[in-house]
Scaffold this motif. Structure first.
Motif, mmCIF file in Angstrom:
data_model
loop_
_atom_site.group_PDB
_atom_site.id
_atom_site.type_symbol
_atom_site.label_atom_id
_atom_site.label_comp_id
_atom_site.label_asym_id
_atom_site.label_seq_id
_atom_site.Cartn_x
_atom_site.Cartn_y
_atom_site.Cartn_z
ATOM 1 N N LYS A 15 43.409 -47.843 -12.543
ATOM 2 C CA LYS A 15 42.768 -49.216 -12.599
ATOM 3 C C LYS A 15 41.781 -49.162 -14.015
ATOM 4 O O LYS A 15 41.330 -48.265 -14.370
ATOM 5 C CB LYS A 15 42.072 -49.453 -11.308
ATOM 6 C CG LYS A 15 41.046 -50.810 -11.253
ATOM 7 C CD LYS A 15 40.438 -50.626 -9.766
ATOM 8 C CE LYS A 15 39.930 -52.206 -9.505
ATOM 9 N NZ LYS A 15 39.036 -52.161 -8.243
ATOM 10 N N CYS A 16 41.912 -50.273 -14.589
ATOM 11 C CA CYS A 16 41.427 -50.634 -15.804
ATOM 12 C C CYS A 16 39.749 -50.621 -15.576
ATOM 13 O O CYS A 16 39.370 -51.335 -14.760
ATOM 14 C CB CYS A 16 41.749 -51.766 -16.460
ATOM 15 S SG CYS A 16 41.012 -52.223 -18.050
ATOM 16 N N THR A 17 38.891 -50.005 -16.389
ATOM 17 C CA THR A 17 37.582 -50.098 -16.345
ATOM 18 C C THR A 17 36.831 -51.322 -16.664
ATOM 19 O O THR A 17 35.976 -51.400 -16.355
ATOM 20 C CB THR A 17 36.929 -48.701 -16.949
ATOM 21 O OG1 THR A 17 37.123 -48.838 -18.276
ATOM 22 C CG2 THR A 17 37.294 -47.556 -16.339
ATOM 23 N N GLU A 18 37.595 -51.875 -17.816
ATOM 24 C CA GLU A 18 36.931 -53.166 -18.314
ATOM 25 C C GLU A 18 37.342 -54.328 -17.488
ATOM 26 O O GLU A 18 36.470 -55.338 -17.059
ATOM 27 C CB GLU A 18 37.255 -53.498 -19.635
ATOM 28 C CG GLU A 18 36.841 -52.358 -20.418
ATOM 29 C CD GLU A 18 36.670 -52.522 -22.188
ATOM 30 O OE1 GLU A 18 37.096 -53.720 -22.408
ATOM 31 O OE2 GLU A 18 36.643 -51.568 -22.836
ATOM 32 N N CYS A 19 38.767 -54.766 -17.166
ATOM 33 C CA CYS A 19 39.087 -55.819 -16.415
ATOM 34 C C CYS A 19 39.066 -55.634 -15.040
ATOM 35 O O CYS A 19 39.155 -56.906 -14.116
ATOM 36 C CB CYS A 19 40.193 -56.501 -17.074
ATOM 37 S SG CYS A 19 41.681 -55.478 -17.048
ATOM 38 N N GLY A 20 39.205 -54.393 -14.437
ATOM 39 C CA GLY A 20 39.663 -54.221 -13.192
ATOM 40 C C GLY A 20 41.051 -54.404 -12.445
ATOM 41 O O GLY A 20 41.364 -53.973 -11.470
ATOM 42 N N HIS A 65 41.455 -45.804 -18.123
ATOM 43 C CA HIS A 65 41.797 -46.045 -16.783
ATOM 44 C C HIS A 65 41.611 -45.048 -15.675
ATOM 45 O O HIS A 65 41.794 -43.962 -16.052
ATOM 46 C CB HIS A 65 43.388 -46.413 -16.682
ATOM 47 C CG HIS A 65 43.877 -47.716 -17.264
ATOM 48 N ND1 HIS A 65 43.596 -47.933 -18.510
ATOM 49 C CD2 HIS A 65 44.412 -48.771 -16.688
ATOM 50 C CE1 HIS A 65 44.191 -49.390 -18.714
ATOM 51 N NE2 HIS A 65 44.639 -49.790 -17.718
ATOM 52 N N ARG A 66 40.908 -45.300 -14.455
ATOM 53 C CA ARG A 66 40.476 -44.334 -13.740
ATOM 54 C C ARG A 66 41.442 -44.653 -12.290
ATOM 55 O O ARG A 66 41.917 -45.667 -12.243
ATOM 56 C CB ARG A 66 39.024 -44.474 -13.297
ATOM 57 C CG ARG A 66 38.304 -44.155 -14.211
ATOM 58 C CD ARG A 66 36.700 -43.840 -13.804
ATOM 59 N NE ARG A 66 35.783 -43.383 -14.823
ATOM 60 C CZ ARG A 66 34.892 -44.300 -15.312
ATOM 61 N NH1 ARG A 66 34.745 -45.555 -14.738
ATOM 62 N NH2 ARG A 66 34.219 -43.763 -16.324
ATOM 63 N N TYR A 70 47.211 -48.297 -22.388
ATOM 64 C CA TYR A 70 47.000 -49.861 -23.041
ATOM 65 C C TYR A 70 46.904 -50.688 -21.862
ATOM 66 O O TYR A 70 47.329 -50.613 -20.864
ATOM 67 C CB TYR A 70 48.428 -50.114 -23.638
ATOM 68 C CG TYR A 70 48.266 -51.422 -24.237
ATOM 69 C CD1 TYR A 70 47.532 -51.671 -25.343
ATOM 70 C CD2 TYR A 70 49.154 -52.585 -23.504
ATOM 71 C CE1 TYR A 70 47.748 -53.115 -25.804
ATOM 72 C CE2 TYR A 70 49.286 -53.754 -24.184
ATOM 73 C CZ TYR A 70 48.306 -53.982 -25.235
ATOM 74 O OH TYR A 70 48.572 -55.183 -25.773
ATOM 75 N N CYS A 71 45.908 -51.957 -21.928
ATOM 76 C CA CYS A 71 45.779 -52.688 -20.916
ATOM 77 C C CYS A 71 46.101 -53.987 -21.617
ATOM 78 O O CYS A 71 45.521 -54.619 -22.602
ATOM 79 C CB CYS A 71 44.116 -52.722 -20.650
ATOM 80 S SG CYS A 71 43.915 -54.317 -19.422
ATOM 81 N N PRO A 72 47.247 -54.802 -20.981
ATOM 82 C CA PRO A 72 47.624 -56.003 -21.542
ATOM 83 C C PRO A 72 46.910 -57.107 -21.472
ATOM 84 O O PRO A 72 46.840 -57.966 -22.258
ATOM 85 C CB PRO A 72 48.954 -56.121 -20.611
ATOM 86 C CG PRO A 72 49.130 -55.379 -19.580
ATOM 87 C CD PRO A 72 47.869 -54.246 -19.725
ATOM 88 N N ARG A 73 45.937 -57.271 -20.454
ATOM 89 C CA ARG A 73 45.008 -58.215 -20.471
ATOM 90 C C ARG A 73 44.057 -58.191 -21.460
ATOM 91 O O ARG A 73 43.733 -59.104 -22.120
ATOM 92 C CB ARG A 73 44.405 -58.326 -19.182
ATOM 93 C CG ARG A 73 43.330 -59.452 -19.025
ATOM 94 C CD ARG A 73 42.756 -59.520 -17.899
ATOM 95 N NE ARG A 73 43.494 -59.847 -16.597
ATOM 96 C CZ ARG A 73 43.223 -60.043 -15.398
ATOM 97 N NH1 ARG A 73 41.945 -59.633 -14.955
ATOM 98 N NH2 ARG A 73 43.825 -60.142 -14.198
ATOM 99 N N GLU A 129 41.282 -39.608 -15.152
ATOM 100 C CA GLU A 129 40.813 -40.565 -15.901
ATOM 101 C C GLU A 129 41.869 -40.397 -17.274
ATOM 102 O O GLU A 129 42.293 -39.466 -18.032
ATOM 103 C CB GLU A 129 39.385 -40.465 -16.531
ATOM 104 C CG GLU A 129 38.507 -40.540 -15.517
ATOM 105 C CD GLU A 129 36.977 -40.397 -15.861
ATOM 106 O OE1 GLU A 129 36.844 -39.729 -16.948
ATOM 107 O OE2 GLU A 129 36.151 -40.704 -15.231
ATOM 108 N N VAL A 130 42.548 -41.545 -17.745
ATOM 109 C CA VAL A 130 43.299 -41.578 -18.832
ATOM 110 C C VAL A 130 43.316 -42.907 -19.819
ATOM 111 O O VAL A 130 42.896 -43.801 -19.097
ATOM 112 C CB VAL A 130 45.031 -41.587 -18.307
ATOM 113 C CG1 VAL A 130 45.587 -41.526 -19.470
ATOM 114 C CG2 VAL A 130 45.129 -40.627 -17.415
ATOM 115 N N VAL A 131 43.259 -42.825 -21.114
ATOM 116 C CA VAL A 131 43.293 -43.753 -21.759
ATOM 117 C C VAL A 131 44.643 -44.619 -22.076
ATOM 118 O O VAL A 131 45.582 -43.648 -22.765
ATOM 119 C CB VAL A 131 42.727 -43.531 -23.319
ATOM 120 C CG1 VAL A 131 42.649 -44.532 -24.266
ATOM 121 C CG2 VAL A 131 41.210 -42.902 -23.212
#
Length: 49
Positions: free
Chosen positions: A8-13, A45-46, A35-38, A31-33
């Motif tokens: 799950k993305c930590t910024e947008c959820g 990402h956690r 790419y978030c498309p939004r 925990e992995v870095v």
């Protein structure tokens, strides 16, 4: 045995990725870095509970 985990993305959820991990070897949450498309950038990402 490997179990599926949802990342799950930590910024947008948003739940963007599905991955696998061995729970006996790696006991803490993943925990992995990725790419978030939004957000249109690489974000931490956690693993979802």
């Amino acid at each position: 045995m490997r179990h599926q985990v949802i990342l799950k993305c930590t910024e947008c959820g948003e739940e963007n990725y599905i991955s696998t991990r061995n729970r006996k070897i790696h006991t803490e949450r993943m925990e992995v870095v990725k790419y978030c498309p939004r957000e249109r950038k690489h974000v931490l990402h956690r693993e979802k509970k």
